[in-house]
Design an enzyme around this catalytic site. Sequence first.
Site: not given
Length: 905
Positions: A641, A333, A645
């Site tokens: 986070d 990410d 996700d």
Amino acid sequence: MPEQQIQSTRWHARQAEEALLELDSTAAGLTHEQAAQRLLRYGPNRLDEAKPASVWQRVLRHLNNVLLYVLIAAALVTGLMGHWVDTFVIIAVVVLNVAIGFVQEGKAEKALQAIRHLLAPHAVVLRDGRQQDIDAADLVPGDVVLLASGDSLPADVRLLQARSLRIDEAALTGESVPVDKQVDAVADDAAIGDRICMGYAGTLVTQGQARAVVVATGAATEIGRIGRMLEAVEQGTTPLLRKMQDFGRILTLFILATGGLLFLFGTLVRGMGAGEMFMAAVGLSVAAIPEGLPAIMTITLAIGVQRMAARNAVIRRLPAVEALGSVTVICSDKTGTLTRNEMTVQEVICAGQSLDVEGAGYAPTGSLLLQGSAVDAAALAAHSPAAAALVEAAALCNDASLHEKEQHWVLAGDPTEGALLTLAMKAGLSPTVVQVDRPRLDVIPFESEHRFMATLHACEAGSEVLVKGAPERILAMCSQQLEADGVERSLDEAHWHNQIEAQARAGRRVLAFARCRLGVGKQDLEHADVASGLTLLGLVGIIDPPRDEAIRAVAQCRAAGIRVVMITGDHGVTASAIARQLGMGEDIKAITGPELELMDDTAMRQAVAEARVFARASPEHKLRLVRALQANGEVVAMTGDGVNDAPALKQADVGVAMGMKGTEAAKQAGAIVLADDNFASIAHAVEEGRTVYDNLRKTVTFLLPINGGESLSLLLAVLLGLALPITPVQVLWVNMVSSVALAMVLAFEPTEADVMQRPPRRPDEPMLSRFVIWRIFFVSALFLVGIFGMYQWMLAQGATVEAARTVAVNTLVCMEVFYLFSVRYLKAPSFTVQGVKGTPRVLVAVFSVFGLQLLFTYAPFMQSLFASEALPLDTGMLVVLAGVAVLLILEIEKALLRRMGVGPS
């Protein structure tokens, strides 16, 4: 059963009035009767509770391991033989394996529980036309809720009215900054991050107020949908466990087949009794089974856990330690992982000049650079009056605050405004002092429909208005621009549009600043005061910058043959710019969510084989991308986070969650949690994972030849019709005591120098490579010669069978000791100072085994237990020479293989 809510309705593409009509509601909300009926129809606004696995189910799940089956089989065999002490020892090893796994491994159900906690406990609604505070679980579709700054959204809503509304959706979309919301419908195919007329459960209102109608509750919300995705994702196994399971099955079949053939040979060819041959087959099985291997594997992984914890990577599932070492792709990410999740001004653009801004994050570390030279407040005012005025406006036209807490700068307010305060401090201004010297008289707050904020302040000439906002909006309000020499001239719109485009190409968010003077005594600020005639001060380019350590880590990963892929919910231009800054490549074009929607699985597999950046990705996209990479044979680590996700973290071979800024859902779904939210810690963890695998391979290469030598010795004795050179109970003593003690030190072996210069090993590469298989057979043959040769030599000297077996056992252990020094370096020479000296743990293990063998040989209680006899000193010296001979032969073999270019991969 409550009725399922309709999932397919595109509320974001419908006007507010249409949404109310379809939900059979009004702007004044529902009546109590309507709400009660819908609560029965749709159920409470909470996620379904999944029944957690019982303790026994969890224990059985950890017992479901082929290596433990081998151990249990060994325990059964020793129990049948009546050797209860050994049985209890093996059972203790099984219990240890299960206990470590039970404690270390987090359960997927916790991820669902973490998501449930994201739903707000209370909500302010309109019922019967009156404002009421109710339990959020009682919300139903059609309810009208009131939202204010600081509220967590209790359900998915369609906005009806919004004033200055901003919502932080980072946990759901990965967007770096709060999203400005408005009520107009958007395109039907808009990604979640672009649905600016919607609000989603679990996100946070950071500014403004709103009225909205509830369109989905409980499991029908976006959060609930992610929860269902988590339930549908099956936890995969790791490369090591797959290899060890294959190895365990092959080994078990080989042992059973050999034992059966031995039994048939003895009974049919040799004419020996069935009972006698059965015990011989049992002895062969005991010799062949590496009882200590599962325990050593668990200990090696646990040591890897401790090493990684020291480098800020907390392991939640034990096998993930090794899996990291075989990772070929890291899907990361962007926000908060590769970047700081702290907005930073990187450039100030004024008429005729620009200033670079050093530093990153909210800490006021760094300077403003004018033509490469740092300038303080006085120099800035002298050489760039426009920049000085802009910096002062950044501090005054601002509602945020920054303060230092425990050597860390903490923001209260909007991230973009925090970046502006940091800019002012880098220029030598104190925002607090400036705000006291020039107090605010009035304000026009930011509103999404106006796209600017204005503040009124007293000044020497009367009063001054400072304005900041979207550059296109501010340019339309300006007629003048402040030049570098402090003189106002006509606005050059073409120049400014070029500057805005340049900043956008760099992935930066652009804000414009302007001012105008008003008459003396002006205390109130109206929209008409700033509608036109402003003087443009300049622009600032803002971005959530990449971490410096992440840039180094990406380079380290590339050197190690690991591909880094960015998968983010943020915009494509921003993601591509960050990727370039990270060193992921120059010619990078992001593939967006809408483009992914059009791809089938085959097209997606082709896309992930080449692309490095995927932007505007939804949770489903992230999950599909991870699965596509795995379908291509990649071993995937996924970092993240946010709640969005969590499904991909669970699907990945190694899910890596952020510990500081990550959501609880992400932490529970991940196998590893980074305590410092630092991408660089992943590179450290990969290094440790590769070290763990190296040490496991050394352990296998150490233990299997020992078992091979024992088995061949027993097999040869039966084939020749001789007494066994080592009894089964003596084999168990060697396997469970000396072998384990010596093999355990291999778990502590330090990282080899070239570990991060090697390419990732192939996911299908067997643990037993051709080199390892050769080494196992070669060393097994050496052990056979040593064990059987010393046993027969002692019998030829007239020794008793007990004394000959004692010599055979001690020879076996002595060869183990010298083989340990050899196996620490699979291809490098062991005759070096470090190789001979070893680590302190190696020497401790060697002297411990020496002491145990003295007990085995000379202690009366051990002699009665293991049928051993005391040996003279000269016989002991011959035993040591046998061990030295093994080391010398192996060093010659290593030198020949190095010359031939053959060795472990």
